[in-house]
Scaffold this active site. Structure first.
Site, PDB file in Angstrom:
ATOM      1  CB  SER A 122      -0.889  -0.009   1.248  1.00  0.00           C
ATOM      2  OG  SER A 122      -1.491   1.241   1.475  1.00  0.00           O
ATOM      3  CE1 TYR A 146      -3.595  -2.656   5.216  1.00  0.00           C
ATOM      4  CE2 TYR A 146      -3.170  -0.587   4.073  1.00  0.00           C
ATOM      5  CZ  TYR A 146      -3.497  -1.929   4.041  1.00  0.00           C
ATOM      6  OH  TYR A 146      -3.723  -2.545   2.836  1.00  0.00           O
ATOM      7  CE  LYS A 150      -1.062  -4.718   3.190  1.00  0.00           C
ATOM      8  NZ  LYS A 150      -1.095  -6.048   2.540  1.00  0.00           N
TER       9      LYS A 150
END
Length: 320
Positions: A122, A146, A150
């Site tokens: 991402s 997040y 990632k």
């Protein structure tokens, strides 16, 4: 012939990818396979004799070893706890997004076969001060759980590739617009919502400043690029296993202008603008434009313009 594993295969993007991968069976430039295994908490909606659904927890090493066997030619790791939930539930995000990735890589390592490992990452891995156009080699500085998870996953895939355990490719996805169905827990979910809902005559809200730049791609183009990632040679990638997949740089205001051009003023007026600080803090830490000259030279593609993305969604999911 072996099998391809797709984690998150029951989801919207995973199931689209599986449908696209099935078309490549018999393609000489594509790894030979006879079966695609969807690994998720629900069954894959793609109805095909070549698709097998397996339910389970990828963060469980025993489960990972049961599904990743010696006949595995490729793994698409798409299952994840998304940005909003990862921020709210730290332990859940770390377990699924970090421990799950490690479990799959370890299972692949134990086969001794060096399968392809396509990891969907991402643009949330970036943050802090950034240039107007982000180069591939910009240092990672995630500003969300997040994004951090990632980034850890990216490093794991690159390390397991360096050691020769897998043939990894990290594909950083643009924000995917327009996603059909209901909103999900991603902080960027509004980007689809401000198009999808108005096209169905439903009110929606834009929670970020109208000037916010978004890096966007249609689901169709993302799936084609993920499929193409499996055909790019290891020598072509060299040491650079990480790819920023091509997208379009569009401000939220420009997205709404496109909506008005395609669907009219009344449809555009269904979108309100009420700031939501939780969303702003996450989404506005992401970059909005990238240098994608290398991925384009490797055969990856991008959408023509945002108007065409809206028309594609309207014609396929709204106009019947």
């Amino acid at each position: 012939m072996g099998k391809i594993i797709v984690t998150g295969g029951a989801g919207f993007l995973g199931s689209w990818l599986i449908a696209n991968l099935l078309k490549e069976q018999g393609n000489k430039s594509f790894p030979a396979f006879k079966e695609i295994v969807s690994v998720d908490l629900a069954d894959c909606p793609v109805k095909d004799d070549r698709v097998k659904s397996v339910r389970g927890d990828i963060a469980n090493p025993d489960f990972a070893e049961k599904i990743v066997t010696a006949d595995t030619v490729a793994i698409y790791h798409m299952a994840a706890v998304l940005s909003g939930q990862s921020e709210a539930e730290f332990d859940t995000g770390m377990r699924v997004n970090v421990d799950g990735t490690r479990a799959l890589l370890e299972a692949a390592r134990k086969t001794g076969k060096k399968p392809f490992f396509i990891y969907t990452s991402s643009l949330a891995v970036f943050g802090g001060p950034m240039p107007d156009v982000v180069p591939e080699d910009l240092a990672l500085m995630p500003q969300s759980s997040y994004g951090a998870e990632k980034a850890i996953g990216e490093l794991l895939v690159c390390e397991y590739s360096r050691k020769g355990f897998v043939d990894g490719r990290v594909c950083r996805l643009p924000t995917i617009v327009v996603r059909p169905g209901k909103p999900n827990s991603a902080a960027s979910s509004f980007a689809s919502g401000i198009i999808r809902e108005p096209l169905s005559g439903i009110k929606s809200n834009n929670p970020v400043p109208a000037s916010t730049l978004m890096w966007l791609s249609s689901p169709d183009v993302v799936v084609k690029n993920l499929t193409h990632a499996l055909t790019v040679g290891e020598q072509e990638l060299g040491l650079k296993r990480v790819l920023n997949l091509p997208g379009l740089c569009v401000s939220v205001d420009e997205m709404l202008e496109s909506l008005e051009r395609v669907a009219g003023h009344e449809t555009r007026m269904l979108v309100s603008e009420h700031p939501e600080q939780r969303i702003i803090d996450i989404v506005c830490s992401w970059p909005g434009n990238f240098d994608v000259s290398r991925p384009l030279s490797l055969g990856f593609i991008r959408d023509r313009d945002f108007d065409s993305i809206i028309r594609q969604y309207r014609d396929e999911f709204v106009t019947r």
